[in-house]
Write a protein that holds these residues in place. Structure first.
Motif, short mmCIF file in Angstrom:
data_model
loop_
_atom_site.label_atom_id
_atom_site.label_comp_id
_atom_site.label_asym_id
_atom_site.label_seq_id
_atom_site.Cartn_x
_atom_site.Cartn_y
_atom_site.Cartn_z
N UNK A 1 0.83 -1.16 0.19
CA UNK A 1 -0.04 0.04 0.03
C UNK A 1 0.92 1.32 0.01
N UNK A 2 1.95 1.63 1.03
CA UNK A 2 2.76 2.46 0.99
C UNK A 2 3.69 2.82 -0.29
N UNK A 3 3.85 1.68 -1.12
CA UNK A 3 4.57 1.83 -2.21
C UNK A 3 3.77 2.59 -3.39
N UNK A 4 2.51 2.46 -3.17
CA UNK A 4 1.63 3.12 -4.43
C UNK A 4 1.91 4.62 -4.08
N UNK A 5 1.61 5.03 -2.98
CA UNK A 5 1.76 6.58 -2.52
C UNK A 5 3.32 6.99 -2.82
N UNK A 6 4.42 6.12 -2.69
CA UNK A 6 5.67 6.41 -2.77
C UNK A 6 6.02 6.68 -4.30
N UNK A 7 5.27 5.59 -5.23
CA UNK A 7 5.42 5.85 -6.55
C UNK A 7 4.59 7.02 -7.13
N UNK A 8 3.87 7.34 -6.53
CA UNK A 8 3.17 8.63 -7.06
C UNK A 8 3.95 9.71 -6.86
N UNK A 9 4.54 9.88 -5.62
CA UNK A 9 5.39 10.85 -5.06
C UNK A 9 6.50 10.93 -5.97
N UNK A 10 7.42 9.90 -6.26
CA UNK A 10 8.29 10.09 -7.38
C UNK A 10 7.96 10.41 -8.63
N UNK A 11 6.87 10.03 -9.21
CA UNK A 11 6.39 10.62 -10.45
C UNK A 11 6.07 11.94 -10.37
N UNK A 12 5.62 12.46 -9.28
CA UNK A 12 5.10 13.97 -9.13
C UNK A 12 6.47 14.76 -9.31
N UNK A 13 7.47 14.31 -8.39
CA UNK A 13 8.75 15.12 -8.24
C UNK A 13 9.50 14.95 -9.75
N UNK A 14 9.40 13.90 -10.31
CA UNK A 14 10.04 13.78 -11.49
C UNK A 14 9.60 14.57 -12.48
N UNK A 15 8.24 14.59 -12.65
CA UNK A 15 7.43 15.41 -13.52
C UNK A 15 8.10 16.97 -13.48
#
Length: 61
Positions: free
Chosen positions: A1-15
């Motif tokens: 579950x926490x991995x999904x939130x972390x993935x979204x955060x990494x995607x947002x920061x990368x963008x």
């Protein structure tokens, strides 16, 4: 579950980083800077409250 939130955060920061890097320097410098009073307004009350709580603890001892 926490991995999904972390993935979204990494995607947002990368963008955001990619958008920032693709902008020319001249356009980046055109963005108006935030006045120091607006930037630090939230930090001043916090700092004063911490300072006051430390001051109150010293007086009680």
């Amino acid at each position: 579950m926490a991995s999904k939130g972390g993935d979204e955060l990494v995607k947002y920061i990368t963008e955001k980083v990619v958008i920032y890097m693709e902008d020319p320097r001249s356009r980046r410098s055109e963005v108006p800077k935030q006045p120091w009073s607006q930037k630090w307004f939230g930090m001043l009350p916090l700092g004063l409250s911490i300072w006051r709580s430390k001051w109150n603890r010293k007086n009680k001892e």
